[in-house]
Design a protein around this motif. Structure first.
Motif, PDB file in Angstrom:
ATOM      1  N   ARG A  26       0.815  -1.220   0.000  1.00  0.00           N
ATOM      2  CA  ARG A  26       0.000   0.000   0.000  1.00  0.00           C
ATOM      3  C   ARG A  26       0.849   1.272   0.000  1.00  0.00           C
ATOM      4  NH1 ARG A  26      -2.622  -3.675   3.121  1.00  0.00           N
ATOM      5  NH2 ARG A  26      -1.765  -2.933   5.116  1.00  0.00           N
ATOM      6  N   VAL A  27       2.100   1.153  -0.398  1.00  0.00           N
ATOM      7  CA  VAL A  27       2.974   2.326  -0.522  1.00  0.00           C
ATOM      8  C   VAL A  27       2.434   3.248  -1.603  1.00  0.00           C
ATOM      9  CG1 VAL A  27       5.244   3.069  -1.360  1.00  0.00           C
ATOM     10  CG2 VAL A  27       5.077   1.259   0.372  1.00  0.00           C
ATOM     11  N   ARG A  28       2.370   4.525  -1.270  1.00  0.00           N
ATOM     12  CA  ARG A  28       1.797   5.508  -2.199  1.00  0.00           C
ATOM     13  C   ARG A  28       2.865   6.244  -2.994  1.00  0.00           C
ATOM     14  NH1 ARG A  28      -0.819   5.856   2.768  1.00  0.00           N
ATOM     15  NH2 ARG A  28       0.761   7.385   3.388  1.00  0.00           N
ATOM     16  N   ASP A  29       3.954   6.592  -2.356  1.00  0.00           N
ATOM     17  CA  ASP A  29       5.019   7.313  -3.044  1.00  0.00           C
ATOM     18  C   ASP A  29       6.353   7.000  -2.377  1.00  0.00           C
ATOM     19  OD1 ASP A  29       5.403   9.124  -0.769  1.00  0.00           O
ATOM     20  OD2 ASP A  29       3.541  10.086  -1.427  1.00  0.00           O
ATOM     21  N   GLY A  30       7.413   7.583  -2.927  1.00  0.00           N
ATOM     22  CA  GLY A  30       8.761   7.287  -2.446  1.00  0.00           C
ATOM     23  C   GLY A  30       9.009   7.640  -1.000  1.00  0.00           C
ATOM     24  N   SER A  31       8.292   8.593  -0.464  1.00  0.00           N
ATOM     25  CA  SER A  31       8.502   8.995   0.926  1.00  0.00           C
ATOM     26  C   SER A  31       8.026   7.932   1.906  1.00  0.00           C
ATOM     27  CB  SER A  31       7.790  10.318   1.215  1.00  0.00           C
ATOM     28  OG  SER A  31       6.385  10.173   1.105  1.00  0.00           O
ATOM     29  N   ASP A  32       7.147   7.030   1.440  1.00  0.00           N
ATOM     30  CA  ASP A  32       6.653   5.968   2.315  1.00  0.00           C
ATOM     31  C   ASP A  32       7.692   4.862   2.520  1.00  0.00           C
ATOM     32  OD1 ASP A  32       4.160   7.074   2.758  1.00  0.00           O
ATOM     33  OD2 ASP A  32       3.202   6.022   1.089  1.00  0.00           O
ATOM     34  N   LEU A  33       8.556   4.673   1.559  1.00  0.00           N
ATOM     35  CA  LEU A  33       9.505   3.573   1.647  1.00  0.00           C
ATOM     36  C   LEU A  33      10.471   3.695   2.826  1.00  0.00           C
ATOM     37  CD1 LEU A  33      10.254   3.027  -2.140  1.00  0.00           C
ATOM     38  CD2 LEU A  33       8.919   1.546  -0.632  1.00  0.00           C
ATOM     39  N   PRO A  34      11.100   4.860   3.049  1.00  0.00           N
ATOM     40  CA  PRO A  34      11.975   4.970   4.222  1.00  0.00           C
ATOM     41  C   PRO A  34      11.224   4.784   5.531  1.00  0.00           C
ATOM     42  CG  PRO A  34      12.410   6.757   2.680  1.00  0.00           C
ATOM     43  CD  PRO A  34      11.157   6.077   2.214  1.00  0.00           C
ATOM     44  N   ARG A  35       9.978   5.273   5.581  1.00  0.00           N
ATOM     45  CA  ARG A  35       9.162   5.097   6.786  1.00  0.00           C
ATOM     46  C   ARG A  35       8.907   3.625   7.065  1.00  0.00           C
ATOM     47  NH1 ARG A  35       3.673   6.939   8.044  1.00  0.00           N
ATOM     48  NH2 ARG A  35       3.263   6.831   5.819  1.00  0.00           N
ATOM     49  N   LEU A  36       8.576   2.897   6.032  1.00  0.00           N
ATOM     50  CA  LEU A  36       8.293   1.475   6.194  1.00  0.00           C
ATOM     51  C   LEU A  36       9.564   0.720   6.592  1.00  0.00           C
ATOM     52  CD1 LEU A  36       6.391  -0.920   6.018  1.00  0.00           C
ATOM     53  CD2 LEU A  36       6.906  -1.073   3.565  1.00  0.00           C
ATOM     54  N   ALA A  37      10.681   1.066   5.983  1.00  0.00           N
ATOM     55  CA  ALA A  37      11.939   0.392   6.321  1.00  0.00           C
ATOM     56  C   ALA A  37      12.296   0.614   7.787  1.00  0.00           C
ATOM     57  CB  ALA A  37      13.062   0.897   5.423  1.00  0.00           C
ATOM     58  N   LYS A  38      12.126   1.847   8.265  1.00  0.00           N
ATOM     59  CA  LYS A  38      12.407   2.138   9.672  1.00  0.00           C
ATOM     60  C   LYS A  38      11.445   1.385  10.581  1.00  0.00           C
ATOM     61  CE  LYS A  38      12.815   5.893  13.038  1.00  0.00           C
ATOM     62  NZ  LYS A  38      12.750   7.356  13.265  1.00  0.00           N
ATOM     63  N   ALA A  39      10.173   1.361  10.212  1.00  0.00           N
ATOM     64  CA  ALA A  39       9.173   0.670  11.030  1.00  0.00           C
ATOM     65  C   ALA A  39       9.484  -0.819  11.123  1.00  0.00           C
ATOM     66  CB  ALA A  39       7.781   0.888  10.450  1.00  0.00           C
ATOM     67  N   LYS A  40       9.882  -1.432  10.017  1.00  0.00           N
ATOM     68  CA  LYS A  40      10.199  -2.858  10.030  1.00  0.00           C
ATOM     69  C   LYS A  40      11.447  -3.131  10.867  1.00  0.00           C
ATOM     70  CE  LYS A  40       9.604  -5.192   6.182  1.00  0.00           C
ATOM     71  NZ  LYS A  40       9.597  -5.573   4.739  1.00  0.00           N
ATOM     72  N   LYS A  41      12.404  -2.205  10.865  1.00  0.00           N
ATOM     73  CA  LYS A  41      13.593  -2.359  11.696  1.00  0.00           C
ATOM     74  C   LYS A  41      13.219  -2.286  13.174  1.00  0.00           C
ATOM     75  CE  LYS A  41      17.970  -2.645  12.653  1.00  0.00           C
ATOM     76  NZ  LYS A  41      18.716  -3.920  12.453  1.00  0.00           N
ATOM     77  N   VAL A  42      12.375  -1.334  13.536  1.00  0.00           N
ATOM     78  CA  VAL A  42      11.917  -1.219  14.921  1.00  0.00           C
ATOM     79  C   VAL A  42      11.194  -2.492  15.348  1.00  0.00           C
ATOM     80  CG1 VAL A  42      10.323  -0.012  16.467  1.00  0.00           C
ATOM     81  CG2 VAL A  42      11.806   1.300  14.931  1.00  0.00           C
TER      82      VAL A  42
END
Length: 280
Positions: free
Chosen positions: A254-270
């Motif tokens: 459900r990623v909408r644009d490129g700005s979502d990817l870093p957020r998701l990567a950080k969330a998965k790391k947490v």
């Protein structure tokens, strides 16, 4: 050595270990209590904690304990001393050896030579304690067997004349973080806090986390709780990560644009850290 039951929990794997407890090799009565204290990793210290005349006996006690079912890391003497070869010869057949911390590492060659004298696959924590070691950090991080870098902050300050002010120590900490990342190593381990004051320990541990280091040396098991807490995701972090993953999807469907990817990567790391530390 006081053991606090509330400090027991999920032991983090070595690449994620936060609290690293140094135990003098001259105190074998503390080996087992330290291993049961709730710290992420124990390092039996054959170097600074042991005077030269006492090193052979201390080494024998470490090897004996490791051979009786104990498991720990061992800080060995640096490669420029005659004790280095003796340490490696004695430890190479120790069944409970988790890995070695190489004191005063100043070149990749020293790490390579250490790896050559140990069973294949033995992990090496390279302890950086001097200006020469810091300059060679990228080379050391890429050496055979090196698993993580650690910062010997006290000896580094003595070598360079720097103070313990966070601004003065920002460069060496940052260099170790960058060298570790560039070599695809886990985050480095920060030097210990000598003070037993809880406020000081919490402050120093928060600084460690802010600089990107992911572990910290401890001088006493009572320090582990504050260190582990500071170097773990907070409950707010975990809740945020869950919300982001639910919003964007575990696989980013459900990623909408490129700005979502870093957020998701950080969330998965947490979320990954929370699972590893038993916080989920």
């Amino acid at each position: 050595m006081t053991i606090h039951a509330e400090r027991r929990g999920v032991a983090a794997p070595p690449d994620l270990a936060r609290s690293w407890l140094l135990v003098p090799a001259t105190k074998p009565e503390n080996f087992t209590p330290a291993a049961e204290s709730g710290v992420d990793a124990v390092i039996l210290d054959l170097e600074d904690a042991v005077s030269p005349p006492a090193k052979p006996a201390a080494r024998d006690r470490v090897v004996e304990w490791l051979g009786r079912g104990g498991s720990a890391w061992v800080r060995i003497n640096d490669a420029t001393t005659p004790y280095w070869a003796d340490d490696l010869a004695a430890l190479s057949a120790a069944p409970g050896l988790a890995g070695v911390m190489l004191a005063k590492t100043e070149s990749g060659n020293q790490a390579d030579a250490t790896a050559d004298r140990l069973p294949e696959g033995t992990r090496i924590l390279a302890l950086i304690e001097s200006a020469m070691g810091l300059e060679a950090a990228p080379e050391i991080a890429r050496a055979d067997g090196v698993f993580r870098l650690a910062f010997g902050s006290g000896d580094f300050r003595r070598d360079t004349g720097m103070s313990d002010d966070p601004m003065a120590m920002a460069y060496p900490r940052s260099r170790l973080v960058v060298a570790s990342r560039a070599a695809r190593l886990a985050g480095p381990i920060d030097g210990p806090t000598i003070s037993t004051n809880e406020t000081v320990l919490q402050r120093d541990s928060a600084l460690t986390a802010s600089m990107g280091l992911t572990g910290k040396l401890c001088m006493h098991p009572d320090q582990a709780l504050a260190v582990n807490r500071a170097l773990s995701p907070s409950q707010d972090d975990i809740n945020w990560a869950r919300e982001v993953i639910a919003e964007l999807g575990e696989d980013g469907e459900r990623v909408r644009d490129g700005s979502d990817l870093p957020r998701l990567a950080k969330a998965k790391k947490v979320a990954e850290l929370a699972r590893a530390f038993g916080l989920d």
